[in-house]
Design an enzyme around this catalytic site. Structure first.
Site, PDB file in Angstrom:
ATOM      1  CD  GLU A 122      -3.317  -0.457   1.875  1.00  0.00           C
ATOM      2  OE1 GLU A 122      -4.494  -0.636   1.550  1.00  0.00           O
ATOM      3  OE2 GLU A 122      -2.950  -0.279   3.039  1.00  0.00           O
ATOM      4  CB  CYS A 135       3.034   7.120   3.399  1.00  0.00           C
ATOM      5  SG  CYS A 135       3.617   5.903   4.569  1.00  0.00           S
ATOM      6  CB  CYS A 142       8.519  -5.747   8.437  1.00  0.00           C
ATOM      7  SG  CYS A 142       9.906  -4.849   9.166  1.00  0.00           S
ATOM      8  CB  CYS A 146       7.877  -3.155  16.064  1.00  0.00           C
ATOM      9  SG  CYS A 146       9.504  -2.724  15.405  1.00  0.00           S
ATOM     10  CB  CYS A 149       4.450  -2.597  13.986  1.00  0.00           C
ATOM     11  SG  CYS A 149       4.449  -2.436  12.193  1.00  0.00           S
ATOM     12  CB  CYS A 380       1.225   3.986  10.445  1.00  0.00           C
ATOM     13  SG  CYS A 380       0.239   4.661  11.772  1.00  0.00           S
TER      14      CYS A 380
END
Ligand code: SAH
Ligand code: SF4
Length: 423
Positions: A122, A135, A142, A146, A149, A380
């Site tokens: 995205e 962004c 990833c 975290c 996240c 986010c």
């Protein structure tokens, strides 16, 4: 407020843009040297290569050409040869959402690389007064984990290529119609004023410094003065703290830097940002102090996600101020964006304000923005996977240039993305 899509600003010809085929190499994302070698490879005489690269570069990055047919200063036969060997096609836009305040979100599908599968990422556009920030994602998923996240719960599928990183910018410009009319007045260069995509933040999916080479190549192309010509002071790379690459980011890319700090003690940061176990706060802050080009006019942004009763006490705020002493810094307080299954809550507005007061009193502007509307599904740290799939009917409407979906914008996303880099 009603949403309207201003078709007059769309690049012509209207209608579907060619989609990126899996096999044909794209010229998007190549350095000038790579493009030159590719042209030599299809038989373009060496003595012409520099000129041809310049022409093609201009068409791709300044004019937004999606096919070689558009290149009117290139002979027809050569255009046909180029079109046989290469593509300029865009990724497929799976969904496009536009919120009432103008925030746009695209789910893009890239074809498989090698034996892999197609991947989706995205890209989000946030317009503000006098600027517009895109962004951009650097990876699919990833490798880091975290704990607050959502992207961290998705294992890495793969790194994006330089082409795919740049394609996000090109698609945004296509869809926004962000092409200047008066190039003659600027010697064929994109003027710095009046651009819709004026700022970039590498804050989408992924850890950009774990994909350093592709991110570097893409950002150097995005800031090339004869192409997209974005100012390096308007490009911000966000990292969770991959210390060995922080100095290289400043020296080799030269963009603004944001650090996802989120905690001021190693024991807590080890949990929130487990990469801290490898690169603890002391090393991270030392790398920040040594960031090439750091000055009061060129500060590092420290991102701090507000997690209720976890990292949001006044003692934390005071420690934050103490830790950053001597580093030219900005502090960005991000309201936590909850996602299904997350173990944290967003700090109350009172706690955020009290925290911000301590930070402000120490001389840092720490903008926190008022919530605006309910969240749309992507945010986010929760990009892509929760996205609503557009139904076939809507997708056809999108292809036909009709009004796409309307959605409320995500205020936490705006708080994270907005305000980075120069105006
Ligand atoms: N991997 C890079 C860049 C992408 S994340 C990094 O970590 O810096 C962009 C920012 O969003 C980071 O500061 C990240 O910590 C923050 N973030 C992730 N999940 C979030 C959530 N659920 N709510 C608010 N901010 C979040
Ligand atoms: Fe990866 Fe950044 Fe999310 Fe951490 S915050 S898991 S580094 S995308």
């Amino acid at each position: 407020m009603a949403v309207t899509l201003d078709l007059s600003r769309r690049p012509s010809p209207a209608g579907p843009v060619p989609r990126m085929p899996a096999e044909t190499p794209s010229l998007v994302g190549m350095t000038r040297e790579e493009m030159g070698a590719a042209l030599v490879g299809i038989g373009i005489p060496e003595r012409q290569v520099r000129m041809r690269v310049g022409q093609i570069w201009h068409w791709i990055y300044v004019r937004g050409a999606t096919s070689f047919d558009a290149m009117t200063n290139v002979a027809k036969e050569l255009r046909a040869i180029l079109a046989d060997a290469f593509t300029l096609a865009r990724p497929e836009i799976v969904t496009e959402q536009i919120s009432r305040d103008g925030t746009r979100k695209w789910l893009l599908r890239f074809p498989p690389r090698g034996a892999g599968r197609p991947v989706e990422i995205e890209t989000v556009y946030i317009p503000e007064e006098g600027r517009g920030t895109l962004c951009v994602s650097s990876q699919v998923g990833c490798t880091l984990t975290c704990s607050f996240c959502h992207t961290g719960t998705q294992t890495l599928v793969r790194n994006l290529t330089a082409e795919e990183i740049l394609a996000q910018i090109l698609v945004a410009r296509d869809r926004l119609g962000d092409y200047p009319n008066a190039l003659q007045a600027t010697d064929g260069r994109i003027p710095s004023e009046g651009r819709l995509v004026s700022n970039i933040v590498m804050m989408g999916m992924g850890e950009p410094l774990y994909n350093f080479d592709a991110v570097k190549q893409a950002l150097l192309i995005a800031t090339d003065g004869d192409g997209l010509s974005l100012s390096k002071r308007r490009v911000t790379l966000s990292t969770s703290g991959v210390v060995p690459y922080i100095g290289r980011t400043g020296a080799e890319i030269g963009t603004m830097l944001a650090i996802s700090l989120h905690a001021v003690r190693d024991d807590l940061r080890d949990i929130l940002v487990p990469l801290n176990k490898k690169y603890p706060l002391k090393d991270l802050l030392a790398a920040c102090r040594a960031y090439p080009g750091l000055s009061n006019a060129r500060r590092i942004t420290f991102e701090y996600v507000m997690l209720d009763e976890i990292n949001d006490s006044l003692a934390d705020a005071r420690e934050l101020v103490r830790l950053l002493k001597g580093i030219p810094a900005k502090i960005n307080l991000i309201p936590f964006n909850p996602w299904p299954g997350s173990n944290y809550g967003c700090s109350s507005w009172d706690r955020i304000e009290a925290f911000a007061e301590v930070v402000n009193a120490a001389g840092y502007a720490s903008p926190i923005r008022t919530p605006r509307g309910r969240d749309i599904l992507a945010a986010c740290g929760q990009l892509k996977s929760e996205s609503e799939r557009m139904r076939k009917r809507d997708r056809d409407a999108l292809d036909a240039g009709a009004l796409p979906l309307e959605a409320e914008s995500d205020w936490a996303m705006r708080a994270m993305v907005a305000g980075h880099g120069e105006d």
